[in-house]
Design a protein around this motif. Structure first.
Motif, PDB file in Angstrom:
ATOM      1  N   ILE A   1      20.818  -0.619   8.019  1.00 38.44           N
ATOM      2  CA  ILE A   1      20.650  -1.608   6.601  1.00 38.44           C
ATOM      3  C   ILE A   1      19.198  -2.971   6.924  1.00 38.44           C
ATOM      4  N   GLU A   2      19.750  -3.729   7.993  1.00 40.41           N
ATOM      5  CA  GLU A   2      18.203  -4.623   8.710  1.00 40.41           C
ATOM      6  C   GLU A   2      17.206  -3.872   9.554  1.00 40.41           C
ATOM      7  N   ASP A   3      17.223  -2.741   9.779  1.00 35.02           N
ATOM      8  CA  ASP A   3      16.525  -2.165  10.535  1.00 35.02           C
ATOM      9  C   ASP A   3      15.860  -1.528   9.113  1.00 35.02           C
ATOM     10  N   ARG A   4      16.121  -0.827   8.178  1.00 34.55           N
ATOM     11  CA  ARG A   4      15.658  -0.715   7.485  1.00 34.55           C
ATOM     12  C   ARG A   4      14.421  -1.515   6.180  1.00 34.55           C
ATOM     13  N   LEU A   5      15.064  -2.783   6.169  1.00 32.93           N
ATOM     14  CA  LEU A   5      14.622  -4.041   5.626  1.00 32.93           C
ATOM     15  C   LEU A   5      13.068  -3.759   6.704  1.00 32.93           C
ATOM     16  N   VAL A   6      13.614  -4.067   7.751  1.00 35.30           N
ATOM     17  CA  VAL A   6      11.836  -4.503   8.398  1.00 35.30           C
ATOM     18  C   VAL A   6      10.427  -3.773   7.790  1.00 35.30           C
ATOM     19  N   GLU A   7      11.423  -2.344   7.962  1.00 39.40           N
ATOM     20  CA  GLU A   7      10.065  -1.000   7.580  1.00 39.40           C
ATOM     21  C   GLU A   7      10.102  -1.139   6.505  1.00 39.40           C
ATOM     22  N   VAL A   8      10.618  -1.126   5.012  1.00 40.52           N
ATOM     23  CA  VAL A   8      10.689  -1.260   3.931  1.00 40.52           C
ATOM     24  C   VAL A   8       9.389  -2.360   3.943  1.00 40.52           C
ATOM     25  N   GLY A   9       9.609  -3.817   4.730  1.00 36.57           N
ATOM     26  CA  GLY A   9       9.065  -5.313   3.776  1.00 36.57           C
ATOM     27  C   GLY A   9       7.469  -4.580   4.959  1.00 36.57           C
ATOM     28  N   GLN A  10       7.181  -4.101   6.515  1.00 37.14           N
ATOM     29  CA  GLN A  10       6.102  -3.984   6.336  1.00 37.14           C
ATOM     30  C   GLN A  10       5.263  -3.037   6.160  1.00 37.14           C
ATOM     31  N   GLN A  11       6.093  -1.906   4.952  1.00 37.33           N
ATOM     32  CA  GLN A  11       5.663  -0.964   4.051  1.00 37.33           C
ATOM     33  C   GLN A  11       5.103  -1.375   3.125  1.00 37.33           C
ATOM     34  N   ALA A  12       5.739  -2.273   2.322  1.00 33.16           N
ATOM     35  CA  ALA A  12       5.629  -2.519   1.066  1.00 33.16           C
ATOM     36  C   ALA A  12       4.418  -4.095   1.652  1.00 33.16           C
ATOM     37  N   HIS A  13       4.191  -4.925   2.559  1.00 36.22           N
ATOM     38  CA  HIS A  13       3.279  -5.642   2.945  1.00 36.22           C
ATOM     39  C   HIS A  13       1.640  -4.959   3.035  1.00 36.22           C
ATOM     40  N   GLU A  14       1.796  -3.490   3.533  1.00 38.74           N
ATOM     41  CA  GLU A  14       0.644  -2.893   3.459  1.00 38.74           C
ATOM     42  C   GLU A  14       0.477  -2.340   2.664  1.00 38.74           C
ATOM     43  N   ALA A  15       1.421  -1.503   1.309  1.00 38.46           N
ATOM     44  CA  ALA A  15       0.818  -1.592   0.499  1.00 38.46           C
ATOM     45  C   ALA A  15       0.464  -2.217  -0.387  1.00 38.46           C
ATOM     46  N   ALA A  16       0.563  -3.748  -0.626  1.00 34.62           N
ATOM     47  CA  ALA A  16      -0.012  -5.240  -1.290  1.00 34.62           C
ATOM     48  C   ALA A  16      -1.337  -5.491  -1.136  1.00 34.62           C
ATOM     49  N   LEU A  17      -1.005  -5.272   0.623  1.00 32.37           N
ATOM     50  CA  LEU A  17      -2.958  -5.616   1.282  1.00 32.37           C
ATOM     51  C   LEU A  17      -3.885  -5.071   0.624  1.00 32.37           C
ATOM     52  N   SER A  18      -3.699  -3.543   0.447  1.00 32.53           N
ATOM     53  CA  SER A  18      -4.517  -2.241   0.539  1.00 32.53           C
ATOM     54  C   SER A  18      -5.090  -2.639  -1.426  1.00 32.53           C
ATOM     55  N   ALA A  19      -3.919  -2.945  -1.714  1.00 26.85           N
ATOM     56  CA  ALA A  19      -4.507  -2.588  -3.306  1.00 26.85           C
ATOM     57  C   ALA A  19      -5.684  -4.061  -3.647  1.00 26.85           C
ATOM     58  N   GLU A  20      -4.729  -5.085  -2.324  1.00 22.82           N
ATOM     59  CA  GLU A  20      -6.068  -6.960  -2.687  1.00 22.82           C
ATOM     60  C   GLU A  20      -7.494  -6.411  -2.636  1.00 22.82           C
ATOM     61  N   GLU A  21      -7.451  -5.695  -1.276  1.00 25.41           N
ATOM     62  CA  GLU A  21      -9.086  -5.326  -0.814  1.00 25.41           C
ATOM     63  C   GLU A  21      -9.959  -4.083  -1.839  1.00 25.41           C
ATOM     64  N   TYR A  22      -8.923  -2.923  -2.854  1.00 26.22           N
ATOM     65  CA  TYR A  22      -9.583  -2.586  -2.945  1.00 26.22           C
ATOM     66  C   TYR A  22      -9.695  -2.769  -4.004  1.00 26.22           C
ATOM     67  N   ARG A  23      -9.786  -3.982  -4.724  1.00 29.22           N
ATOM     68  CA  ARG A  23      -9.883  -4.858  -5.621  1.00 29.22           C
ATOM     69  C   ARG A  23     -11.066  -5.428  -5.530  1.00 29.22           C
TER      70      ARG A  23
END
Length: 754
Positions: free
Chosen positions: A228-250
């Motif tokens: 779960i801990e490894d999965r948490l790091v992976e999901v956090g990185q994916q969430a950060h990248e997705a939010a950054l992509s949305a803001e750059e596109y805006r």
């Protein structure tokens, strides 16, 4: 073939078929007869079974079983399921069975063996089944042949793993695990010769199982937390990248965001609302201008608009106009239409109306100015709206992609929060794990032995012994070919049974011997049996004519002479003319008794004078043998009398003489009973059987005679026309049936079967 020929000669095929039909049904009487017949075997086998059971109980070392109870937690998620209809937690049967197998697993057994040091326990090491002993011996022999002396020496010293495997096999053989009904409780039992050891082992198994379950659960939780801990790091990185992509596109597409919607969308909404308001105001101003134009054009002389209503000057002029008109009407009435006051009133009215018209023209100008202003505002708003629409259409396409990026970022953010919550819960469980099983009842040393159970073993031993006795009795019946009953004789040889003569001691009061016992004891079993035989003989012949009945047996000493004499007494007692013919030329028992005992035995030697005497009262010849004051005396045609009548030059002339004598006696006597020789050892009986009307076969040694032997003996008749009336079973005293009893004198008080 022999049996078929005998049935053809005797004419008893129908009786055989009836007997076979009767054998198709087994009644309780047949079962009772079978049990009585083999009572000794059944009793001996049952006693042997009881003895073996008692020996087993005495030699078997008692064992004790101690039981510990544990319960599977019904709230555990791993083996629990929820009923869709009721919502209750249900532990499935397959999962409980899996838990049972886990308790009996080698891992648990290995841990308990090490904990209790059972590898040095002599009870487990010395106890082995015969199968394991055989397998061990075979393995040892194979190792000797394959490896030689060195290999055998090495094989004789087992390593630690081999000792552990053997100990584990013996240990698991003493462990029992079962589910209590449909509950979640498991009973863990251990059997040992020592009650304390059984309790310690049962508790050790239960505790080891619970500890292993707890350890396994901790390991699973630890591995789950790491994942779960490894999965948490992976999901956090994916969430950060997705939010950054949305803001750059805006930012790249200049999509301003104010609140829930974009800035351009808010402007478009406001301008659209203002344009609608301007258009409504323009329409209102145009309507008011059109109304006032029509008023000025005279199309609406009495109408007015909203500005006129609120104009104080117009309201004052209208009031004065109304008063002038009132005065005009009064002047016209008083002075006439053309009078000076009337004309002055009309001029006043015209002046007032002009003033009103001038005021309305001023209002018309105001309306025109308002309309121009509304049109200018509308045009301005329309231009702004068109400009914003072009910009919004371009950004809407980019906004669709932005919405997808934001949705992806939101999904990853929620996943991150969910995984974070799971990690927190797992870390809490890891710090304080809860087992899936708990102890309900600890094992205690049992007070009573578990095995051997006397109340179970002794009845089972008795039943097994009785069953073995039944098997032996049945095998004996199958292999025993002795003539035990008339049913077998009728079934296999087709010979009917006419009666069973019981064993009798001739000691009735006033008895004069065995040859007339049927009259001395008329209500004895012996007499009743012979009366039944007589009835069967009478039924076989037509009434009114003389009958010649021969009695024979297979061997000597079977009682045919005694039965012949007593049958003669029965016929003579009914007033019939009866004569006994002794045709036993080898052992003439009746001739000897008639010569020695005479009237004491109820016999007399046949006399020609007696045969030729004529009664004085005109009765038939021979009736003087019947006496009214005592039992009748039967005449006996002795062997010597028959031989004297034979031709002196013939070696076997007694047979033709016997035939001639029987033909002569048919004219003077009603019943002629011929005592024949034994047909198994004498040819005279086979030859003389053709001279009689029917033969009565007496069997006094049926338990010492087989069906095959009797069939072979009957086959000696060949194809002679022999009419066997039936068989009479004579229960004589046990002894050698080949030789006559030495105690064959009259007055001994026993029925020896001569």
């Amino acid at each position: 073939m022999v049996v078929q020929e005998i049935r053809k000669l005797t004419g008893t095929d129908m009786a055989s078929r009836e007997s076979r039909q009767q054998q198709d049904y087994i009644s309780f009487r047949d079962i009772w007869a079978f049990l009585r017949r083999h009572f000794f075997i059944l009793a001996l086998a049952s006693a042997a079974g009881l003895a073996l059971g008692a020996l087993y109980i005495a030699k078997t070392q008692p064992t004790y079983t101690s039981i510990a109870r544990i319960v599977i937690d019904r709230e555990q998620a791993r083996i629990a399921s929820q009923d869709a209809s009721t919502g209750t937690i249900i532990i499935e049967t397959a999962e409980i069975a899996s838990e049972v197998e886990i308790v009996k697993s080698e891992a648990i057994a290995r841990s308990v063996i090490k904990q209790l040091n059972l590898t040095e326990d002599p009870e487990i090491q010395t106890s082995s089944s015969w199968r394991s002993a055989v397998r061990g011996a075979i393995s040892a022999l194979l190792s000797v042949f394959d490896q030689g002396d060195e290999g055998a020496a090495a094989a004789g010293e087992p390593d630690e793993e081999d000792i552990m495997r053997r100990t584990m096999a013996g240990f698991l053989g003493r462990v029992s695990v079962r589910r209590v009904g449909q509950s979640y409780v498991l009973e863990i039992g251990y059997t040992s010769t020592n009650p304390d050891k059984a309790a310690r082992a049962a508790n050790a198994i239960a505790n080891t199982y619970m500890q292993s379950s707890l350890d396994a659960k901790s390991q699973i939780i630890a591995r789950g937390a790491q994942w779960i801990e490894d999965r948490l790091v992976e999901v956090g990185q994916q969430a950060h990248e997705a939010a950054l992509s949305a803001e750059e596109y805006r930012n790249r597409n200049d999509i301003a965001q104010v609140g829930a919607s974009g800035l351009d969308q808010q402007q478009l909404t406001e301008i659209s609302s203002q344009l609608l308001s301007a258009q409504a105001a323009k329409a209102g101003e145009a309507a008011r201008l059109a109304t006032i134009n029509r008023m000025l054009a005279g199309e609406l002389p009495d109408s007015y608009v909203g500005e006129a209503l609120n104009n104080t000057e117009i309201n004052r002029l209208r009031s004065e106009l109304g008063a002038a008109r009132t005065r005009l009407e009064a002047q016209q009435t008083r002075y006439g239409a053309e009078s000076e006051p009337t004309l002055a009133a009309k001029a006043e009215i015209a002046r007032l109306e002009g003033l009103i018209t001038t005021e309305l023209v001023r209002i018309q100008g105001v309306y025109k100015s308002n309309l121009d202003t509304a049109e200018a505002r509308e045009q301005l708003l329309q231009k702004q709206l068109d400009a914003i629409k072009g910009n919004v259409s371009e950004k809407n396409l980019a906004r669709v992609e932005l919405t997808e990026l934001e949705s992806r970022a939101t999904t990853y953010r929620r996943m991150y929060e969910s995984v974070l919550q799971q990690l927190i819960s797992t870390l809490q469980k890891q710090s304080f794990p809860i087992g899936d099983a708990r102890m309900v009842t600890a094992a205690t040393p049992p007070l009573a032995k578990n095995w051997p159970k006397t109340t179970l073993i002794m009845p089972m031993a008795l039943l097994l012994g009785f069953a073995g006795g039944l098997g032996l009795a049945g095998l004996r019946d199958v292999l025993d070919r002795r003539i035990s009953s008339g049913e077998r004789l009728g079934r296999e040889l087709g010979l009917p049974t006419l009666g069973y003569v019981p064993f009798t001691r001739f000691q009735a009061p006033g008895s004069k011997g065995a040859l007339r016992f049927v009259l001395d004891a008329p209500y004895s079993g012996f007499s009743e049996a012979l009366r039944g035989v007589k009835s069967s003989i009478d039924a076989a012949f037509p009434a009114g004519g003389p009958i010649v009945v021969g009695l024979t047996s297979v061997g000597g000493g079977e009682g045919k002479s005694t039965i012949a004499a007593n049958l003669g007494q029965l016929y003579a007692n009914e007033g019939l003319r009866v004569v006994l013919v002794d045709a036993n030329f080898k052992k003439p028992y009746l001739s000897i008794q008639a010569a020695s005992a005479g009237p004491k035995a109820g016999l007399a030697i046949f006399s020609d004078d007696l045969e030729l005497d004529e009664p004085a009262d005109g009765k038939r010849k021979g009736e003087k043998q019947v006496r009214h004051d005592e039992a009748p005396i039967l005449p006996v045609l002795t062997v010597d009398q028959i031989r004297k009548a034979a031709h002196p030059g013939h070696r076997f002339g007694h047979l033709p003489a016997l035939k001639k004598k029987l033909e002569e006696l048919r004219h003077d006597y009603d019943v002629i009973i011929v005592d024949l020789s034994t047909f198994a050892t004498s040819a005279d009986a086979r030859a003389a059987s053709a001279y009689v009307d029917g033969i009565l076969l007496v069997l006094g040694n049926r338990r010492n005679m087989t069906v095959e032997w009797l069939a072979n003996a009957l086959s000696t008749f060949g194809k002679s026309r022999v009419g066997i009336l039936g068989v009479v079973f004579n229960k004589r005293k046990s002894g050698q049936w080949w030789r006559p009893s030495s105690r064959n004198t009259v007055g001994t008080g026993e029925h020896h079967g001569v």
